[in-house]
Scaffold this motif. Structure first.
Motif, PDB file in Angstrom:
ATOM      1  N   ALA A 113       0.821  -1.213   0.000  1.00 12.85           N
ATOM      2  CA  ALA A 113       0.000   0.000   0.000  1.00 12.85           C
ATOM      3  C   ALA A 113       0.855   1.263   0.000  1.00 12.85           C
ATOM      4  O   ALA A 113       0.485   2.284  -0.607  1.00 12.85           O
ATOM      5  CB  ALA A 113      -0.923  -0.013   1.210  1.00 12.85           C
ATOM      6  N   ARG A 114       2.016   1.203   0.659  1.00 15.10           N
ATOM      7  CA  ARG A 114       2.864   2.396   0.790  1.00 15.10           C
ATOM      8  C   ARG A 114       3.890   2.522  -0.331  1.00 15.10           C
ATOM      9  O   ARG A 114       4.202   3.637  -0.772  1.00 15.10           O
ATOM     10  CB  ARG A 114       3.569   2.350   2.146  1.00 15.10           C
ATOM     11  CG  ARG A 114       4.336   3.610   2.499  1.00 15.10           C
ATOM     12  CD  ARG A 114       4.857   3.505   3.928  1.00 15.10           C
ATOM     13  NE  ARG A 114       5.624   4.680   4.308  1.00 15.10           N
ATOM     14  CZ  ARG A 114       6.245   4.826   5.472  1.00 15.10           C
ATOM     15  NH1 ARG A 114       6.173   3.861   6.387  1.00 15.10           N
ATOM     16  NH2 ARG A 114       6.916   5.923   5.755  1.00 15.10           N
ATOM     17  N   HIS A 115       4.410   1.369  -0.826  1.00  8.89           N
ATOM     18  CA  HIS A 115       5.519   1.411  -1.786  1.00  8.89           C
ATOM     19  C   HIS A 115       5.222   0.728  -3.111  1.00  8.89           C
ATOM     20  O   HIS A 115       6.057   0.760  -4.021  1.00  8.89           O
ATOM     21  CB  HIS A 115       6.769   0.776  -1.171  1.00  8.89           C
ATOM     22  CG  HIS A 115       7.171   1.374   0.141  1.00  8.89           C
ATOM     23  ND1 HIS A 115       7.719   2.646   0.252  1.00  8.89           N
ATOM     24  CD2 HIS A 115       7.092   0.895   1.412  1.00  8.89           C
ATOM     25  CE1 HIS A 115       7.972   2.905   1.528  1.00  8.89           C
ATOM     26  NE2 HIS A 115       7.600   1.865   2.250  1.00  8.89           N
ATOM     27  N   GLY A 116       4.063   0.085  -3.244  1.00  2.00           N
ATOM     28  CA  GLY A 116       3.720  -0.552  -4.506  1.00  2.00           C
ATOM     29  C   GLY A 116       4.255  -1.966  -4.622  1.00  2.00           C
ATOM     30  O   GLY A 116       4.728  -2.565  -3.651  1.00  2.00           O
ATOM     31  N   GLN A 117       4.176  -2.522  -5.829  1.00  2.56           N
ATOM     32  CA  GLN A 117       4.545  -3.914  -6.074  1.00  2.56           C
ATOM     33  C   GLN A 117       6.021  -4.159  -5.818  1.00  2.56           C
ATOM     34  O   GLN A 117       6.850  -3.244  -5.855  1.00  2.56           O
ATOM     35  CB  GLN A 117       4.210  -4.265  -7.528  1.00  2.56           C
ATOM     36  CG  GLN A 117       4.998  -3.454  -8.554  1.00  2.56           C
ATOM     37  CD  GLN A 117       4.355  -3.488  -9.915  1.00  2.56           C
ATOM     38  OE1 GLN A 117       3.232  -2.999 -10.088  1.00  2.56           O
ATOM     39  NE2 GLN A 117       5.045  -4.059 -10.891  1.00  2.56           N
ATOM     40  N   LEU A 118       6.364  -5.432  -5.570  1.00  7.63           N
ATOM     41  CA  LEU A 118       7.737  -5.827  -5.281  1.00  7.63           C
ATOM     42  C   LEU A 118       8.397  -6.387  -6.537  1.00  7.63           C
ATOM     43  O   LEU A 118       7.724  -6.933  -7.417  1.00  7.63           O
ATOM     44  CB  LEU A 118       7.757  -6.882  -4.176  1.00  7.63           C
ATOM     45  CG  LEU A 118       7.158  -6.499  -2.823  1.00  7.63           C
ATOM     46  CD1 LEU A 118       7.255  -7.682  -1.851  1.00  7.63           C
ATOM     47  CD2 LEU A 118       7.832  -5.272  -2.244  1.00  7.63           C
ATOM     48  N   PRO A 119       9.711  -6.290  -6.627  1.00  7.61           N
ATOM     49  CA  PRO A 119      10.424  -6.871  -7.780  1.00  7.61           C
ATOM     50  C   PRO A 119      10.381  -8.395  -7.743  1.00  7.61           C
ATOM     51  O   PRO A 119      10.068  -9.002  -6.715  1.00  7.61           O
ATOM     52  CB  PRO A 119      11.853  -6.340  -7.606  1.00  7.61           C
ATOM     53  CG  PRO A 119      11.978  -6.005  -6.159  1.00  7.61           C
ATOM     54  CD  PRO A 119      10.620  -5.571  -5.710  1.00  7.61           C
ATOM     55  N   LEU A 120      10.734  -9.018  -8.886  1.00  7.63           N
ATOM     56  CA  LEU A 120      10.612 -10.466  -9.029  1.00  7.63           C
ATOM     57  C   LEU A 120      11.389 -11.210  -7.950  1.00  7.63           C
ATOM     58  O   LEU A 120      10.868 -12.157  -7.342  1.00  7.63           O
ATOM     59  CB  LEU A 120      11.100 -10.897 -10.420  1.00  7.63           C
ATOM     60  CG  LEU A 120      11.095 -12.406 -10.685  1.00  7.63           C
ATOM     61  CD1 LEU A 120       9.687 -12.962 -10.605  1.00  7.63           C
ATOM     62  CD2 LEU A 120      11.730 -12.704 -12.043  1.00  7.63           C
ATOM     63  N   ARG A 121      12.635 -10.846  -7.687  1.00  4.86           N
ATOM     64  CA  ARG A 121      13.433 -11.572  -6.700  1.00  4.86           C
ATOM     65  C   ARG A 121      12.778 -11.518  -5.324  1.00  4.86           C
ATOM     66  O   ARG A 121      12.745 -12.519  -4.600  1.00  4.86           O
ATOM     67  CB  ARG A 121      14.846 -10.992  -6.639  1.00  4.86           C
ATOM     68  CG  ARG A 121      15.754 -11.679  -5.604  1.00  4.86           C
ATOM     69  CD  ARG A 121      17.203 -11.210  -5.725  1.00  4.86           C
ATOM     70  NE  ARG A 121      18.044 -11.828  -4.689  1.00  4.86           N
ATOM     71  CZ  ARG A 121      18.280 -11.285  -3.511  1.00  4.86           C
ATOM     72  NH1 ARG A 121      17.742 -10.103  -3.196  1.00  4.86           N
ATOM     73  NH2 ARG A 121      19.063 -11.887  -2.631  1.00  4.86           N
ATOM     74  N   SER A 122      12.265 -10.366  -4.940  1.00  4.55           N
ATOM     75  CA  SER A 122      11.592 -10.242  -3.639  1.00  4.55           C
ATOM     76  C   SER A 122      10.354 -11.127  -3.585  1.00  4.55           C
ATOM     77  O   SER A 122      10.071 -11.761  -2.559  1.00  4.55           O
ATOM     78  CB  SER A 122      11.215  -8.790  -3.374  1.00  4.55           C
ATOM     79  OG  SER A 122      12.357  -7.962  -3.280  1.00  4.55           O
ATOM     80  N   VAL A 123       9.601 -11.174  -4.694  1.00  3.94           N
ATOM     81  CA  VAL A 123       8.387 -12.005  -4.723  1.00  3.94           C
ATOM     82  C   VAL A 123       8.748 -13.476  -4.583  1.00  3.94           C
ATOM     83  O   VAL A 123       8.092 -14.234  -3.860  1.00  3.94           O
ATOM     84  CB  VAL A 123       7.593 -11.753  -6.020  1.00  3.94           C
ATOM     85  CG1 VAL A 123       6.416 -12.724  -6.118  1.00  3.94           C
ATOM     86  CG2 VAL A 123       7.094 -10.316  -6.080  1.00  3.94           C
ATOM     87  N   LEU A 124       9.802 -13.918  -5.265  1.00  8.82           N
ATOM     88  CA  LEU A 124      10.203 -15.317  -5.188  1.00  8.82           C
ATOM     89  C   LEU A 124      10.684 -15.682  -3.785  1.00  8.82           C
ATOM     90  O   LEU A 124      10.332 -16.743  -3.248  1.00  8.82           O
ATOM     91  CB  LEU A 124      11.299 -15.609  -6.224  1.00  8.82           C
ATOM     92  CG  LEU A 124      10.850 -15.563  -7.693  1.00  8.82           C
ATOM     93  CD1 LEU A 124      12.054 -15.724  -8.610  1.00  8.82           C
ATOM     94  CD2 LEU A 124       9.805 -16.638  -7.975  1.00  8.82           C
ATOM     95  N   LEU A 125      11.504 -14.824  -3.169  1.00  7.54           N
ATOM     96  CA  LEU A 125      11.963 -15.095  -1.807  1.00  7.54           C
ATOM     97  C   LEU A 125      10.802 -15.055  -0.810  1.00  7.54           C
ATOM     98  O   LEU A 125      10.780 -15.830   0.152  1.00  7.54           O
ATOM     99  CB  LEU A 125      13.048 -14.092  -1.413  1.00  7.54           C
ATOM    100  CG  LEU A 125      14.403 -14.305  -2.083  1.00  7.54           C
ATOM    101  CD1 LEU A 125      15.335 -13.113  -1.835  1.00  7.54           C
ATOM    102  CD2 LEU A 125      15.060 -15.594  -1.579  1.00  7.54           C
ATOM    103  N   LEU A 126       9.856 -14.163  -1.057  1.00  2.00           N
ATOM    104  CA  LEU A 126       8.654 -14.116  -0.229  1.00  2.00           C
ATOM    105  C   LEU A 126       7.873 -15.424  -0.340  1.00  2.00           C
ATOM    106  O   LEU A 126       7.477 -16.033   0.672  1.00  2.00           O
ATOM    107  CB  LEU A 126       7.775 -12.944  -0.666  1.00  2.00           C
ATOM    108  CG  LEU A 126       6.365 -12.881  -0.063  1.00  2.00           C
ATOM    109  CD1 LEU A 126       6.434 -12.436   1.382  1.00  2.00           C
ATOM    110  CD2 LEU A 126       5.479 -11.934  -0.864  1.00  2.00           C
TER     111      LEU A 126
END
Length: 630
Positions: A113-126
């Motif tokens: 909500a504050r910073h928008g979507q995450l990059p691919l690497r962050s999404v995969l680690l998440l």
């Protein structure tokens, strides 16, 4: 539970917030949600805690309390790298609470909500981290049921899944029919939204939703009214147009409508590694710099408010018991007392220096008296250590009839205090007692005299009726009560049947001898016709036992099934998910026909068995109660 609706992660306590929960002094509000409120506190060693206090509406529901106790015990077994461990809890107090390790990081919902979507690497680690957390949670026999961005916290070294199992405690309680929903609509699975069925595959669907939300910056099934979102989840495909191409195969499989088509957690982790252009390793650089700044903010923790000095006493002097610590309920005391606030001496304290112990300074004969009784809590009451009942030592609370051991009588030493004199009317009472005593003596003498020969028959009857007479009672009244006692039927003898195999979608009736499970044809999709049935949904894997002609009670581990226990229980339900039961679990069955039984669950067929059935032992007391009018 969602984060506080502000950029400041620590909100000040309000007037309606407690100052202390379970002996932990609260420092700030971390968030609030449908189940309750989350506060920041500290252990005695200074480690921060997140304390979740359950809403009063749920606390008043006995079925919720029973389930919450089960879920807390299960959650204490979850010790994963990507979960927040349970540190402490109280499931018996006025408002149940649960303390977990504090995670210094924003929720995924707050970060997006504050910073928008995450990059691919962050999404995969998440995704890898949440999948690993779910593996540990499922291994403890828990299905999260409410996995959503607000329940995934982003720490410096990876994600943390929180609130696992708590939603289950509220499921099917009385509150679910009064507008309180279990699960967040935008992240529910189709089977959960349609019929309420929940399996580990339900959490896999939610994980696919979380991955899409982190990569897109919005829910895959859109926003809007809950009913509209739920309709799209059940009947329409998700909107993955903005999802990175590399993530589509993974997310699409996770969001399959059929739970059987969804990947396992092991498959999800493997696919994430295959998608990543570089080796996936958790580190402090796994998040964008802007999101990492939110973690720094959450490391600047507020301290608990200092304890003010005691307020000056005005008006009449208090009695010695008014400020004295009250005795705790039976049970082990907590091994420590949280720091950061003043605590009155614990009632379990012993040995030299303990208030009330021999030789306590300033107290003649070891009797506590004087200023020590007034502690330094701002409300002027003793603060209990953790695990003490929440009703203990509340403001203005005084245990009825309790006098501190060794304390003088209440009011002793107060201005103008006079010892009580003789009560008026004692002479009249003495005279009345003497008259009654004389009558009793005359009655005894009369009973010793020989019977009149002309009334020997009457004497026999009088002797017979006086056999059960109580001292001082009339023989006629005693005879009546004896007749009534003889009229009350004796409890029926129990009949036990061992090793009954009940096939899925079969039911049995307690009146049958022996009880033979019968196929439940024409009884609907999920309810049987018998006194006790076993239902299995082959499409969604839902398994439950229930009663169509009575009510059920799952007994606690500390209880042993018996006729008396089943009669006293009032925690009724009509159906029980099979995942709630373990081998040896006992269920009271109270049929409308007046039969009472204890069902002991022994287990179910293995995964390689061609039949689906459960095994149980059955003890029946037939006609133990009056039959209910239909």
């Amino acid at each position: 539970m969602s984060s506080a609706p502000s950029n400041d992660p620590f909100q000040p306590l309000k007037a309606d917030d407690p100052a202390v929960v379970g002996g932990y002094r609260l420092a700030a509000v971390l968030g609030a949600g449908g189940m309750g409120k989350v506060y920041l506190s500290y252990t005695p060693g200074g480690r921060p805690l997140a304390i979740k206090v359950i809403r009063a509406e749920f606390s008043e529901d006995p079925e919720f309390r029973r389930r919450f106790q089960q879920e807390v015990r299960a959650a204490q077994r979850v010790q994963g790298l990507y979960t927040a461990p349970v540190i402490d809890s109280d499931t018996e107090g006025a408002q149940p609470w649960l303390a977990t390790a504090y995670v210094p990081g924003p929720s995924l919902a707050h970060a997006v909500a504050r910073h928008g979507q995450l990059p691919l690497r962050s999404v995969l680690l998440l995704t890898v981290g949440v999948a690993e957390a779910l593996g540990v949670i499922h291994g403890a026999g828990i299905v999260h049921r409410d996995l959503k961005p607000a329940n995934v916290l982003l720490a410096a070294d990876g994600p943390r899944v929180i609130d696992f199992g708590i939603a289950r405690a509220a499921d099917t309680t009385a509150l679910t029919g009064t507008g309180v929903s279990v699960g967040t609509p935008a992240f529910m699975s189709p089977e959960q939204a349609a019929v309420g069925t929940v399996t580990p595959a339900t959490d896999v669907f939610a994980l696919g939703q979380i991955a899409a939300y982190a990569a897109i910056g919005a829910p895959a099934f859109g926003d809007g009214p809950s009913h509209a979102v739920l309709y799209r989840i059940v009947h329409e495909d998700p909107d993955l147009g903005r999802l990175p191409e590399a993530l589509r195969p993974l997310v699409t499989r996770c969001l399959s409508r059929d739970p059987a088509d969804r990947p396992t957690l092991t498959d999800i982790i493997r696919m994430c590694h295959e998608i990543s252009p570089e080796p996936l390793r958790q580190g402090e650089d796994w998040l964008p710099r802007a999101v990492a700044g939110s973690i720094t903010e959450r490391h600047q923790l507020p301290a608990p408010a200092p304890t003010p000095p005691p307020k000056p006493t005005t008006g009449p002097a208090p009695t010695p018991t008014q400020y004295s610590p009250q005795p705790p309920a039976p049970g082990p005391a907590h091994p420590y007392t949280p720091t950061g606030y003043a605590v009155a001496a614990a009632p379990t304290q012993t040995g030299p220096g303990a208030p009330g112990a021999p030789g306590f300074p300033g107290t003649p004969g070891g009797v506590p008296a004087g200023p020590w009784q007034q502690n330094t809590h701002p409300q002027g009451y003793a603060t209990p250590p953790p695990h003490y009942p929440s009703g203990f030592a509340q403001p203005g609370y005084q245990q009825p009839g309790y006098q501190h051991p060794g304390s003088p009588p209440s009011g002793w030493g107060s201005p103008g205090f006079q010892p009580a004199g003789p009560r008026p009317g004692r002479a009249g009472l003495i005279v009345a007692a003497s008259v009654i005593g004389a009558l009793v003596v005359l009655g005894v003498i009369g009973s010793l005299l020989p019977d009149d020969p002309d009334t020997s028959g009457k004497g026999d009857r009088a002797s017979s009726s006086s056999n059960g007479a109580s001292s001082g009672g009339g023989s006629g009244d005693t005879a009546d009560s004896g007749d009534k006692a003889r009229e009350k039927p004796a409890d029926p003898e129990p009949v036990t049947y061992k090793g009954i195999d009940m096939t899925a979608n079969y039911a049995l009736k307690l009146a049958d001898h022996p009880p033979r499970p019968q196929e439940d044809t024409g009884s609907g999709v999920s309810y049987g016709k018998g006194d006790f049935y076993f239902y299995w949904d082959s499409l969604f894997g839902d398994e439950r036992v229930g009663s169509a002609n009575g009510k059920l009670v799952v007994l606690k581990n500390s209880q042993k099934g018996s006729l008396e226990v089943c009669r006293q229980e009032t925690r009724y339900t009509e159906k029980i998910d099979l995942e709630q039961l373990t081998s040896g679990s006992q269920i009271c069955v109270l049929s409308k026909a007046g039969h009472i039984a204890v069902v002991t669950y022994r287990g179910k067929a293995g995964p390689d068995d061609p039949s689906r059935y459960i095994t149980l032992d059955l003890t029946v007391w037939r006609n133990a109660e009056e039959a209910q009018q239909s």
